[in-house]
Motif scaffolding. Structure first.
Motif, PDB file in Angstrom:
ATOM      1  N   THR A 106       4.335   5.339   2.666  1.00  0.00           N
ATOM      2  CA  THR A 106       4.660   6.738   2.939  1.00  0.00           C
ATOM      3  C   THR A 106       4.541   7.030   4.425  1.00  0.00           C
ATOM      4  O   THR A 106       5.430   7.643   5.028  1.00  0.00           O
ATOM      5  CB  THR A 106       3.739   7.664   2.121  1.00  0.00           C
ATOM      6  OG1 THR A 106       3.904   7.362   0.726  1.00  0.00           O
ATOM      7  CG2 THR A 106       4.055   9.122   2.370  1.00  0.00           C
ATOM      8  N   ASP A 107       3.458   6.574   5.037  1.00  0.00           N
ATOM      9  CA  ASP A 107       3.254   6.802   6.470  1.00  0.00           C
ATOM     10  C   ASP A 107       4.357   6.161   7.300  1.00  0.00           C
ATOM     11  O   ASP A 107       4.877   6.779   8.235  1.00  0.00           O
ATOM     12  CB  ASP A 107       1.891   6.272   6.917  1.00  0.00           C
ATOM     13  CG  ASP A 107       0.721   7.077   6.373  1.00  0.00           C
ATOM     14  OD1 ASP A 107       0.934   8.225   5.895  1.00  0.00           O
ATOM     15  OD2 ASP A 107      -0.413   6.557   6.400  1.00  0.00           O
ATOM     16  N   SER A 155       0.297   4.394   0.323  1.00  0.00           N
ATOM     17  CA  SER A 155      -0.007   5.334   1.397  1.00  0.00           C
ATOM     18  C   SER A 155       0.573   4.835   2.717  1.00  0.00           C
ATOM     19  O   SER A 155       1.157   5.613   3.479  1.00  0.00           O
ATOM     20  CB  SER A 155      -1.520   5.525   1.515  1.00  0.00           C
ATOM     21  OG  SER A 155      -1.818   6.471   2.501  1.00  0.00           O
ATOM     22  N   ALA A 156       0.452   3.553   2.983  1.00  0.00           N
ATOM     23  CA  ALA A 156       1.015   2.976   4.202  1.00  0.00           C
ATOM     24  C   ALA A 156       2.542   3.017   4.165  1.00  0.00           C
ATOM     25  O   ALA A 156       3.184   3.228   5.203  1.00  0.00           O
ATOM     26  CB  ALA A 156       0.512   1.545   4.395  1.00  0.00           C
ATOM     27  N   MET A 202       5.484  10.784  -0.932  1.00  0.00           N
ATOM     28  CA  MET A 202       4.593   9.898  -1.703  1.00  0.00           C
ATOM     29  C   MET A 202       5.054   9.820  -3.162  1.00  0.00           C
ATOM     30  O   MET A 202       5.044   8.740  -3.759  1.00  0.00           O
ATOM     31  CB  MET A 202       3.147  10.402  -1.622  1.00  0.00           C
ATOM     32  CG  MET A 202       2.172   9.602  -2.458  1.00  0.00           C
ATOM     33  SD  MET A 202       1.947   7.895  -1.925  1.00  0.00           S
ATOM     34  CE  MET A 202       0.542   8.084  -0.886  1.00  0.00           C
ATOM     35  N   PHE A 225      -8.999  16.582   0.254  1.00  0.00           N
ATOM     36  CA  PHE A 225      -7.817  15.744   0.073  1.00  0.00           C
ATOM     37  C   PHE A 225      -6.549  16.566  -0.127  1.00  0.00           C
ATOM     38  O   PHE A 225      -5.468  16.011  -0.253  1.00  0.00           O
ATOM     39  CB  PHE A 225      -8.008  14.786  -1.105  1.00  0.00           C
ATOM     40  CG  PHE A 225      -9.090  13.787  -0.881  1.00  0.00           C
ATOM     41  CD1 PHE A 225      -8.954  12.786   0.063  1.00  0.00           C
ATOM     42  CD2 PHE A 225     -10.274  13.848  -1.608  1.00  0.00           C
ATOM     43  CE1 PHE A 225      -9.962  11.864   0.282  1.00  0.00           C
ATOM     44  CE2 PHE A 225     -11.287  12.934  -1.393  1.00  0.00           C
ATOM     45  CZ  PHE A 225     -11.129  11.943  -0.451  1.00  0.00           C
ATOM     46  N   GLN A 279       4.995  15.469   2.979  1.00  0.00           N
ATOM     47  CA  GLN A 279       4.596  14.063   2.867  1.00  0.00           C
ATOM     48  C   GLN A 279       4.198  13.736   1.429  1.00  0.00           C
ATOM     49  O   GLN A 279       4.427  12.625   0.956  1.00  0.00           O
ATOM     50  CB  GLN A 279       3.467  13.744   3.835  1.00  0.00           C
ATOM     51  CG  GLN A 279       3.928  13.725   5.273  1.00  0.00           C
ATOM     52  CD  GLN A 279       2.783  13.689   6.272  1.00  0.00           C
ATOM     53  OE1 GLN A 279       1.641  13.964   5.942  1.00  0.00           O
ATOM     54  NE2 GLN A 279       3.112  13.366   7.509  1.00  0.00           N
ATOM     55  N   ASN A 280       3.623  14.702   0.739  1.00  0.00           N
ATOM     56  CA  ASN A 280       3.300  14.511  -0.675  1.00  0.00           C
ATOM     57  C   ASN A 280       4.575  14.276  -1.480  1.00  0.00           C
ATOM     58  O   ASN A 280       4.598  13.446  -2.393  1.00  0.00           O
ATOM     59  CB  ASN A 280       2.533  15.728  -1.203  1.00  0.00           C
ATOM     60  CG  ASN A 280       2.117  15.552  -2.631  1.00  0.00           C
ATOM     61  OD1 ASN A 280       1.308  14.690  -2.947  1.00  0.00           O
ATOM     62  ND2 ASN A 280       2.673  16.371  -3.512  1.00  0.00           N
ATOM     63  N   SER A 336       2.172  18.152   5.463  1.00  0.00           N
ATOM     64  CA  SER A 336       1.463  17.313   4.500  1.00  0.00           C
ATOM     65  C   SER A 336       1.940  17.596   3.069  1.00  0.00           C
ATOM     66  O   SER A 336       1.892  16.710   2.218  1.00  0.00           O
ATOM     67  CB  SER A 336      -0.048  17.417   4.651  1.00  0.00           C
ATOM     68  OG  SER A 336      -0.501  18.722   4.580  1.00  0.00           O
ATOM     69  N   ASP A 390       0.850  -1.196   0.000  1.00  0.00           N
ATOM     70  CA  ASP A 390       0.000   0.000   0.000  1.00  0.00           C
ATOM     71  C   ASP A 390       0.885   1.245   0.000  1.00  0.00           C
ATOM     72  O   ASP A 390       1.555   1.531   1.000  1.00  0.00           O
ATOM     73  CB  ASP A 390      -0.900  -0.019   1.237  1.00  0.00           C
ATOM     74  CG  ASP A 390      -1.774   1.207   1.372  1.00  0.00           C
ATOM     75  OD1 ASP A 390      -1.695   2.128   0.524  1.00  0.00           O
ATOM     76  OD2 ASP A 390      -2.562   1.258   2.332  1.00  0.00           O
TER      77      ASP A 390
END
Length: 110
Positions: free
Chosen positions: A24-25, A21-22, A76, A62, A72-73, A69, A19
C-alpha cells in the motif's frame, strides 16, 4: 487497464515482499490515486471508515488521522481485498484489483 500500468504495479507490489502495508505504501508513494470525490462522497467514505474502525474495536491510535489516510485505507482494501481474500494472492491479481478499484497514476506537477 494498460499493460504498462499493470507491469509497474506488479513491480511495486513485488518490492514489498508480501507485506500488504508495504504494498500500500509503495503504491501510494508512486502516486496512484482514485478520482476526486465530491464533498458528500468524501464525507461518506470517511464515516464508513470510522464506523469500520469502531466496529472492529480498533484502538483509536490506529484510526485514520486525516483524509489522505482514509484514502490510503481504500487502497489497502484494494490490495488485500474487502475481507482479506487477496492476501497471499499472486502479484498480477493484486495489481489488477488495484486498477479495477479505480486507482491510476496521477500526473505530477513540476
Amino acid at each position: 487497464m494498460t499493460e504498462s500500468n499493470l507491469f509497474e504495479l506488479v513491480q511495486l507490489i513485488k518490492s514489498a515482499a508480501g507485506d500488504p502495508s508495504a504494498m500500500t505504501d509503495a503504491i501510494w508513494e508512486a502516486g496512484y490515486r482514485q478520482p476526486e470525490r465530491t464533498a458528500e462522497e468524501a464525507a461518506q467514505i470517511t464515516i464508513d471508515t470510522f464506523l469500520c474502525c469502531n466496529s472492529f474495536d480498533m484502538p483509536t491510535e490506529f484510526w485514520p488521522r486525516n483524509y489522505d489516510s482514509v484514502l490510503q485505507n481504500e487502497l489497502m482494501k484494494a490490495v488485500g481485498g474487502e475481507d482479506g481474500e487477496l492476501l497471499g494472492a499472486d502479484l498480477k491479481t493484486i495489481a489488477s484489483n488495484v486498477i479495477n478499484a479505480g486507482f491510476s497514476k496521477e500526473a505530477t506537477n513540476g
